[in-house]
Structure formats: C-alpha cells, structure tokens
Design an enzyme around this catalytic site. Structure first.
Site, PDB file in Angstrom:
ATOM      1  N   ARG A 166      -2.484 -33.672  52.554  1.00  0.00           N
ATOM      2  CA  ARG A 166      -1.361 -32.978  51.934  1.00  0.00           C
ATOM      3  C   ARG A 166      -0.212 -33.963  51.811  1.00  0.00           C
ATOM      4  O   ARG A 166       0.062 -34.725  52.752  1.00  0.00           O
ATOM      5  CB  ARG A 166      -0.916 -31.778  52.784  1.00  0.00           C
ATOM      6  CG  ARG A 166      -1.837 -30.581  52.735  1.00  0.00           C
ATOM      7  CD  ARG A 166      -1.845 -29.905  51.361  1.00  0.00           C
ATOM      8  NE  ARG A 166      -2.727 -28.757  51.307  1.00  0.00           N
ATOM      9  CZ  ARG A 166      -3.978 -28.781  50.847  1.00  0.00           C
ATOM     10  NH1 ARG A 166      -4.503 -29.903  50.406  1.00  0.00           N
ATOM     11  NH2 ARG A 166      -4.697 -27.676  50.815  1.00  0.00           N
ATOM     12  N   GLU A 188       3.498 -31.233  44.185  1.00  0.00           N
ATOM     13  CA  GLU A 188       2.521 -31.279  43.081  1.00  0.00           C
ATOM     14  C   GLU A 188       2.809 -30.184  42.062  1.00  0.00           C
ATOM     15  O   GLU A 188       3.210 -29.086  42.454  1.00  0.00           O
ATOM     16  CB  GLU A 188       1.113 -31.107  43.653  1.00  0.00           C
ATOM     17  CG  GLU A 188       0.728 -32.258  44.536  1.00  0.00           C
ATOM     18  CD  GLU A 188      -0.615 -32.043  45.228  1.00  0.00           C
ATOM     19  OE1 GLU A 188      -1.319 -31.074  44.885  1.00  0.00           O
ATOM     20  OE2 GLU A 188      -0.936 -32.847  46.113  1.00  0.00           O
ATOM     21  N   HIS A 206      -4.838 -34.983  42.726  1.00  0.00           N
ATOM     22  CA  HIS A 206      -5.430 -34.052  43.702  1.00  0.00           C
ATOM     23  C   HIS A 206      -6.844 -33.625  43.287  1.00  0.00           C
ATOM     24  O   HIS A 206      -7.083 -32.461  42.959  1.00  0.00           O
ATOM     25  CB  HIS A 206      -4.534 -32.825  43.887  1.00  0.00           C
ATOM     26  CG  HIS A 206      -4.832 -32.072  45.154  1.00  0.00           C
ATOM     27  ND1 HIS A 206      -3.887 -31.369  45.856  1.00  0.00           N
ATOM     28  CD2 HIS A 206      -5.983 -31.904  45.845  1.00  0.00           C
ATOM     29  CE1 HIS A 206      -4.433 -30.799  46.913  1.00  0.00           C
ATOM     30  NE2 HIS A 206      -5.721 -31.114  46.925  1.00  0.00           N
TER      31      HIS A 206
HETATM   32  C1  8YV Z   1      -8.204 -28.001  46.388  1.00  0.00           C
HETATM   33  C2  8YV Z   1      -7.744 -28.820  48.757  1.00  0.00           C
HETATM   34  O1  8YV Z   1      -7.608 -28.825  45.436  1.00  0.00           O
HETATM   35  O2  8YV Z   1      -9.438 -27.845  50.022  1.00  0.00           O
HETATM   36  C3  8YV Z   1      -8.273 -28.171  49.973  1.00  0.00           C
HETATM   37  O3  8YV Z   1      -7.507 -27.993  50.918  1.00  0.00           O
HETATM   38  O4  8YV Z   1      -6.697 -29.353  48.765  1.00  0.00           O
HETATM   39  C4  8YV Z   1      -8.554 -28.867  47.523  1.00  0.00           C
HETATM   40  O5  8YV Z   1      -9.894 -28.836  47.806  1.00  0.00           O
HETATM   41  C5  8YV Z   1      -7.309 -26.854  46.459  1.00  0.00           C
HETATM   42  O6  8YV Z   1      -7.275 -26.188  47.649  1.00  0.00           O
HETATM   43  C6  8YV Z   1      -7.656 -25.902  45.332  1.00  0.00           C
HETATM   44  O7  8YV Z   1      -6.897 -24.773  45.352  1.00  0.00           O
END
Ligand code: 8YV
Length: 321
Positions: free
Chosen positions: A232, A261, A279
């Site tokens: 993150r 983001e 991402h």
């Molecule tokens: C996705 C992510 O982009 O799993 C996670 O925590 O950051 C990613 O796999 C995101 O959550 C999609 O909503």
C-alpha cells in the site's frame, strides 16, 4: 428462500457481477440515479456488500445499511474497510487471500529486477533509437545484495521463496520473529534498513503501518538502496521517498502502489530512476477471475448458512451467532 439483496458500490469484475446476479438480487450504487433515494428506499433491504479497495466502506456507509450482514471484498488488503465499525454490528468482512499470493510475488520479483536492471528504461532507450549510436549504460546489479522484506506474511514468504533462487541474502522485519524461516529477523525496521540494500514493502496498509518507511529508514538503506512497494502506498512516506530519490539518499524505487491512487506524484513521473506501475500486482486475467469467484463464493457460503470462507481476523465467524 427469499431473494437476498446485495449492493455493489462500483463496477466489479464481470464474473463477480454475473456470479452475484445468478444467486442474488444485485443493486448497483454506481448506476443508481439518486444515491440518497437508494439508501432510503432500498438500503434497509441490503444484506450483503460486494466491494474492492477502490470503493471504501466507512462507518457512515455501514450505518446507512441497517440490515447489512456481510461485506465481501475483492483483494487481500482491506484497509479501506472500517472493520471496527463492522465488528460492532456483528457484520462479517471477507477478503480474497491465497488466490493472489503467487501472482503478487511474481510481480514483486519482476518489479525488483526491472528497477535494479532498469528494464523499462532500456526498453525506452531502444525504442528511442539510441542503440545504434551508443550501447545502453551499465546498470546496478542484484548480485551481492541483501533484500529486506517488510512484512513476512503470505505474500512476503512467497517473495522470499523466489528470492532464494536468486542467490541473495534475505532478511525481514515484522511484529514478531517467525520460527519456521531461515531468514534473519530484525526487531526494528531501522535495523532491517541498515542491514539491507533492497527494501521490499509487503506490509498491510492501515493506521498501524502508515508512514512506517520514513526519511530515517530510507537514509539507513543507503545510496545503493532500492525500495520496492507492492503493498500500500500509505506504508511509505511518499514525500520523504521523493526527497530521498532526489537527493541520492537511495538509488531507485519500483512502485506498484501510491498514497492517493490513481494519483501519482508528478515528481515521481519525472524521475528516470523509478519504475512505476498502476497497481497491477494481482491484475492477471486468471488471478482476478479467481479473486472474483472467491468474492461470490463467500457471499453464497454465508447466505447458505455455511459461514464465510475467508473472513478477516477482525470479524471472526461464530457458527449460530
Ligand atoms: C487489488 C490489492 O488491486 O489484494 C489487494 O490487496 O491491492 C489488489 O489485489 C485490489 O484490492 C482490487 O480491488
């Protein structure tokens, strides 16, 4: 059985939409003409939420859905969901661990190599027609490096396993040492940064980790230091990172995630010693399909009374509760 009403906050993977529609009555907030009227008229019927990191679930939203029982989130990280507010109401939150572990670990290794060996820069160099005039400048190397992993969870371990094959030294920092791994544990992040010259950030987001990688940590990593973040953006103090990249306090960075983001600071975009990705850690066709399926499977299992498949620890499932 009464049809169960599920709310989707923003457009999700088509398989999630069709999977939810097959079994439930799906409502979409993003296409509702009047959100206020929706919450007033349909809100009390909503029993489940389908969401992802792009559509936060805060206390206010939870309060507006008085009969909400489950929040099924796409992604392993759930820092955008107020799990405390959910827990207070006995609402279960589910996420999608495991199905994306290897995909994100692969991407982390790719991003690390791309950053150290300047793969995107070399590609741009070739396309720019520079090669016939001059060979591409020599790059830094991964050889002889110590890679420090911040957060040795499922994905951190998968990254470490891959790194073993690369013949680099591996160290880590987390809340506590793990007895079943051969890697060097550092009780402080500063200590890890002093011992390593690559810092791979895989720690979850949220208040506990916000700004953990600060100016002092970057300084400790040193002028050969490389930062790679697939977790993150909030875990790194972005302003301090920009400053460290600018001053040469560290050598470069590979970033798949950012603090706000999809905003990426123009200072980073202007730098040639960083590799920037939008991402995409888990964003393969296959892995996103598996994640989407797990969102649907969690909702189905929950409303079948079998309990959620992958609840988060903050909202544990107690059968019959
Ligand atoms: C996705 C992510 O982009 O799993 C996670 O925590 O950051 C990613 O796999 C995101 O959550 C999609 O909503």
């Amino acid at each position: 059985m009464q049809p169960v009403d599920i709310l989707m906050l923003k457009a999700m993977h088509p398989d999630v939409i069709s999977g939810v529609e097959r079994r439930f009555t799906l409502h979409r907030l993003d296409t509702a003409p009047d959100a206020e009227a929706f919450f007033r008229e349909v809100g009390p019927r909503i029993r489940g939420l389908a969401t992802g990191a792009q559509a936060p679930v805060d206390r206010t939203l939870i309060q507006r859905l008085p009969n909400l029982a489950v929040i099924a989130s796409l992604g392993v990280g759930y820092d955008t969901i107020d799990t405390a507010a959910a827990a207070e109401r006995g609402i279960i939150v589910t996420h999608t661990p495991d199905v994306l572990t290897d995909e994100v670990a692969d991407l982390a290794l790719g991003l690390l190599l791309a950053t150290v060996r300047q793969i995107p820069q070399a590609d741009r160099y070739l396309r720019g027609g520079h090669w016939p005039r001059q060979t591409y400048p020599l790059t830094p190397t991964l050889r002889g490096r110590t890679v420090g992993i911040l957060g040795l969870g499922r994905i951190g371990r998968a990254i470490a396993r891959r790194l073993e094959g690369f013949g680099v030294a591996i160290a880590y920092h987390g809340r506590r040492p793990q007895t079943d791994v051969p890697y060097a544990y550092h009780p402080t992040l500063l200590g890890l940064a002093e011992a390593a010259d690559v810092l791979l950030v895989v720690a979850p987001g949220g208040p506990e980790t916000t700004g953990l990688v600060d100016a002092a940590v970057l300084e400790a990593l040193g002028p050969e230091g490389i930062v790679v973040n697939v977790a993150r953006g909030s875990v790194i103090d972005e302003a301090a990172l920009i400053q460290a990249l600018r001053s040469g306090a560290i050598l470069g960075a590979g970033l798949d995630v950012f603090a706000r983001e999809p905003h990426v600071p123009p200072e980073l975009i202007a730098m040639d010693h960083v590799v920037l990705l939008p991402h995409v850690g888990s964003a393969s066709v296959q892995t996103r399909a598996a994640m989407g399926q797990l969102v649907v499977d969690n909702l189905v299992a929950f409303f079948d009374g079998r309990g959620p498949l992958t609840p988060v620890p903050e909202t544990p499932w107690t059968a019959g509760a």
